[in-house]
Design a protein around this motif. Structure first.
Motif, PDB file in Angstrom:
ATOM      1  N   LYS B 127      43.891 -57.247  -9.486  1.00  0.00           N
ATOM      2  CA  LYS B 127      44.333 -56.541  -8.285  1.00  0.00           C
ATOM      3  C   LYS B 127      43.238 -55.584  -7.827  1.00  0.00           C
ATOM      4  N   ASN B 128      42.645 -54.917  -8.808  1.00  0.00           N
ATOM      5  CA  ASN B 128      41.603 -53.936  -8.534  1.00  0.00           C
ATOM      6  C   ASN B 128      40.278 -54.640  -8.226  1.00  0.00           C
ATOM      7  N   PHE B 129      39.507 -54.093  -7.289  1.00  0.00           N
ATOM      8  CA  PHE B 129      38.211 -54.693  -6.932  1.00  0.00           C
ATOM      9  C   PHE B 129      37.302 -54.850  -8.155  1.00  0.00           C
ATOM     10  N   LEU B 131      37.992 -55.351 -11.384  1.00  0.00           N
ATOM     11  CA  LEU B 131      38.316 -56.508 -12.230  1.00  0.00           C
ATOM     12  C   LEU B 131      38.053 -57.805 -11.476  1.00  0.00           C
ATOM     13  N   MET B 132      38.405 -57.810 -10.184  1.00  0.00           N
ATOM     14  CA  MET B 132      38.222 -59.030  -9.388  1.00  0.00           C
ATOM     15  C   MET B 132      36.747 -59.424  -9.338  1.00  0.00           C
ATOM     16  N   PHE B 133      35.907 -58.434  -9.082  1.00  0.00           N
ATOM     17  CA  PHE B 133      34.475 -58.703  -8.962  1.00  0.00           C
ATOM     18  C   PHE B 133      33.885 -59.144 -10.301  1.00  0.00           C
ATOM     19  N   THR B 134      34.222 -58.415 -11.361  1.00  0.00           N
ATOM     20  CA  THR B 134      33.660 -58.738 -12.673  1.00  0.00           C
ATOM     21  C   THR B 134      34.126 -60.126 -13.123  1.00  0.00           C
ATOM     22  N   ALA B 135      35.428 -60.417 -12.911  1.00  0.00           N
ATOM     23  CA  ALA B 135      35.952 -61.725 -13.322  1.00  0.00           C
ATOM     24  C   ALA B 135      35.275 -62.842 -12.536  1.00  0.00           C
ATOM     25  N   LEU B 136      35.081 -62.627 -11.221  1.00  0.00           N
ATOM     26  CA  LEU B 136      34.435 -63.652 -10.387  1.00  0.00           C
ATOM     27  C   LEU B 136      32.998 -63.892 -10.849  1.00  0.00           C
ATOM     28  N   SER B 137      32.275 -62.809 -11.109  1.00  0.00           N
ATOM     29  CA  SER B 137      30.866 -62.952 -11.533  1.00  0.00           C
ATOM     30  C   SER B 137      30.780 -63.703 -12.858  1.00  0.00           C
ATOM     31  N   ILE B 138      31.637 -63.320 -13.803  1.00  0.00           N
ATOM     32  CA  ILE B 138      31.572 -63.964 -15.120  1.00  0.00           C
ATOM     33  C   ILE B 138      32.040 -65.416 -15.012  1.00  0.00           C
ATOM     34  N   PHE B 139      32.985 -65.673 -14.118  1.00  0.00           N
ATOM     35  CA  PHE B 139      33.451 -67.050 -13.900  1.00  0.00           C
ATOM     36  C   PHE B 139      32.288 -67.920 -13.419  1.00  0.00           C
ATOM     37  N   THR B 186      37.612 -46.537   2.783  1.00  0.00           N
ATOM     38  CA  THR B 186      39.014 -46.213   2.484  1.00  0.00           C
ATOM     39  C   THR B 186      39.251 -45.427   1.197  1.00  0.00           C
ATOM     40  N   ASP B 187      38.366 -45.513   0.226  1.00  0.00           N
ATOM     41  CA  ASP B 187      38.554 -44.978  -1.127  1.00  0.00           C
ATOM     42  C   ASP B 187      39.705 -45.680  -1.857  1.00  0.00           C
ATOM     43  N   PHE B 188      40.112 -46.844  -1.363  1.00  0.00           N
ATOM     44  CA  PHE B 188      41.157 -47.599  -2.058  1.00  0.00           C
ATOM     45  C   PHE B 188      40.502 -48.644  -2.948  1.00  0.00           C
ATOM     46  N   LYS B 189      41.279 -49.048  -3.963  1.00  0.00           N
ATOM     47  CA  LYS B 189      40.691 -49.961  -4.937  1.00  0.00           C
ATOM     48  C   LYS B 189      41.331 -51.344  -4.938  1.00  0.00           C
ATOM     49  N   ASP B 190      42.308 -51.570  -4.092  1.00  0.00           N
ATOM     50  CA  ASP B 190      42.840 -52.930  -3.985  1.00  0.00           C
ATOM     51  C   ASP B 190      43.278 -53.244  -2.559  1.00  0.00           C
TER      52      ASP B 190
END
Lengths: 113, 497
Positions: B127-129, B131-139, B186-190
């Motif tokens: 949900k959080n940017f 985790l999303m970014f890290t998971a995508l990169s490692i994928f 925005t300072d939002f994370k998801d």
């Protein structure tokens, strides 16, 4: 350093990176262009954090994990290329290489080259 | 037993990831093993762990429903997506086992592959940017490692692998930049926080969405940027192609669906620029995919062009949603049906095509000539799959929407353009599938089709898919005729989002 200056500097870095990707002559130029975009994102995070959000911790964690993974990905690609090329064929690194090259066989007929 | 239940509740919703991690741990003890019996045991272990992960994924949702925290969100859609990914993983495992079992690096490939499944799960539940970014990169990193290790013919493929993986690398970098802009604006994370806030129409948010859109465009190798994808698929090993088709693309689709709510906000505003771009891109992709497939004799190129067409069908669904022809519910339904269609028809067909290529040593459509006559059982199964591939029922639904008088007259010229392109593309798809169909049932001229010998497990594999396709078709037809065939609160023609 003002916030405005940071944004302009960042925009210039991004444009250099995008321009470099389109007009790169060899693989190394492509990677250098990618670095420009990474640095642009990097400065964005740090700048926004400093000027707008009182040095939050979240963006630093993002930068550390993000940059580590991205550089590792690029390192793997370069390493794979070096590992599988003989000493003589490493000249390919300096040959013409366009990331968005379009040829006829991409969409029509056979591709037997 | 109580201890196990308590443990299960504590690790919710990560049970499936933990099972796969345990499988990796066991596999790593045998990483350098070259023994055939051990390899077979490890294939069984990986299959069982995937099966348990599949069941635990459903169990964890049934047990505690939606789960959300700072980093992840696990709901019914995520459960469905993880289920699809694990099912897809079982099939890719089948391809890797068939084509790579004799290799020394096989166990290492298995380990990398299960890592890949875990990364895909993290992308889906993130949900959080961060985790999303890290998971995508490692994928992408893991998929690159797997594809490069699975290709034994390195000399021919190295530059094509490089060209291919520079695009997802660029995607990752654009995601990094896009997230930095979202954070700044925005300072939002998801994404949900942004959607619910007043910042949604902020120009920097719009700019970051455009950058993320470009990143996804590059990820999918859509027209006219499909060059590296076509070239790599043509020269790749058979197992690596399965990884790209049945793993790389579905995960990309789920990533796109994650961004869907944000894009949906702008789509619902009926922005002329947005739907004009969407329609132009969709038309280009659909036409290029179909026409490209007609112009080639290579089975690999035909399937990869048609795969591109099916990927562009997602864009088509979004386009008709953007012009107001279908609702967001229908768009999601069509997208999920499209994923099922890709998995259930492409996988068994690819297993047959790859077997034919392995037997004849050549990638040409003439090698399947007479296959249906020499091997009637395989021929009938292929006929079922090709009919499913054509996706008649799926395609009829948008057609009916087009001919709904109110929608058709209200939307005007843009609707007619989409309709014409859609009809042309459907005719081309029909011609492509008819071409394969005729090749299979034509009288064989040489000895090519006699060379093709299918192993027994392939018969089991294609029979399973044919049965699933037939049962699903019967259920859908009964449903259309008004007969209620829903069982266990599950209906094939309805999803609840």
């Amino acid at each position: 350093m003002s916030f405005q200056l940071m944004v302009y500097f960042n925009l210039i870095l991004l444009l250099i990176g995008v321009f470099g990707i389109f007009y790169s002559r060899d693989i190394i130029s492509v990677f250098v262009s990618l670095q420009f975009i990474i640095f642009s994102g990097f400065i964005n995070f740090l700048g926004f954090s400093r000027f707008l959000y009182q040095n939050s911790l979240w963006d630093k964690i993002f930068i550390i994990s993000g940059v580590t993974v991205m550089y590792f990905l690029m390192f793997c690609i370069i390493y794979y290329l070096y590992l599988n090329q003989g000493v003589l064929s490493r000249k390919k690194l300096y040959e013409e290489f366009k990331i968005f090259r379009m040829t006829r066989d991409n969409w029509w007929g056979e591709d037997d080259k | 037993m109580d201890f196990l239940f308590k443990l299960s509740e504590k690790v919710n919703p990560f049970q499936s990831i933990i099972v796969l991690s345990i499988a990796i741990l066991i596999l790593s003890f045998f990483a350098v093993s070259k023994n055939k019996a051990i390899k077979k045991y490890l294939i069984a272990l990986a299959s069982v762990s995937l099966l348990i992960a599949f069941l635990l994924n459903i169990h964890s949702y049934v047990l505690s429903g939606n789960f959300s925290n700072f980093l992840i969100f696990f709901g019914n859609v995520q459960m469905l997506e993880i289920g699809i990914i694990i099912f897809s993983a079982m099939n890719v495992l089948f391809f890797i086992s068939v084509y790579r079992e004799t290799e020394d690096s096989f166990v290492k490939e298995l380990i990398l592959f299960i890592f890949l499944v875990i990364c895909a799960e993290f992308i889906i539940i993130s949900k959080n940017f961060l985790l999303m970014f890290t998971a995508l990169s490692i994928f992408i990193l893991t998929i690159f490692q797997l594809v490069s290790i699975v290709n034994s013919n390195v000399d021919k493929i190295v530059m094509h692998v490089l060209r291919f993986f520079l695009r997802p690398t660029l995607t990752v970098i654009f995601f990094f930049f896009g997230f930095s802009l979202l954070y700044g604006a925005t300072d939002f994370k998801d994404f949900n926080q942004i959607l619910e806030s007043e910042y949604i129409s902020n120009p920097i948010v719009v700019l970051s969405l455009i950058i993320l859109g470009i990143a996804l465009y590059l990820y999918f190798f859509l027209f006219p940027l499909q060059g590296p994808y076509m070239k790599m698929i043509k020269r790749n090993s058979l197992a690596a192609n399965a990884v790209i088709w049945f793993f790389y693309f579905p995960v990309g689709i789920f990533l796109f669906l994650k961004l869907g709510s944000l894009y949906g906000y702008f789509i619902e505003k009926n922005s002329v620029y947005l739907y004009s771009i969407l329609i132009i891109v969709t038309c280009g992709c659909m036409l290029a995919g179909n026409i490209g497939a007609i112009s080639t004799k290579s089975l690999r190129r035909i399937t990869s062009f048609l795969f591109l067409f099916f990927i562009s069908t997602f864009l088509f669904n979004i386009s008709i949603y953007s012009t107001g022809i279908i609702s967001v519910y229908s768009m999601n339904l069509f997208n999920f049906i499209n994923i099922f269609l890709i998995l259930f028809s492409f996988m068994p067909l690819y297993s047959i095509f790859s077997s034919v290529e392995k037997n004849t040593g050549e990638d040409n459509i003439r090698n399947i000539r007479g296959l249906g006559r020499n091997n009637i059982y395989a021929g009938v199964n292929m006929a079922v799959m090709l009919l499913s591939w054509l996706g008649l029922i799926y395609y009829l639904e948008p057609f009916m929407k087009f001919f709904n008088r109110t929608d058709f007259l209200n939307m005007g010229a843009i609707n007619i353009v989409i309709l014409i392109v859609f009809v042309i593309c459907f005719i081309f798809l029909f011609i492509n599938i008819l071409r394969i169909f005729i090749s299979i049932f034509r009288r064989a001229t040489g000895e090519t089709s006699n060379k093709v010998l299918f192993p027994k497990f392939l018969y089991v594999y294609i029979t399973f898919f044919s049965i699933v396709i037939i049962i699903t078709s019967v259920m859908i037809l009964l449903r259309k005729l008004g007969v209620d065939i829903a069982f266990m609160n599950f209906s094939v023609t309805e999803f609840i989002f």
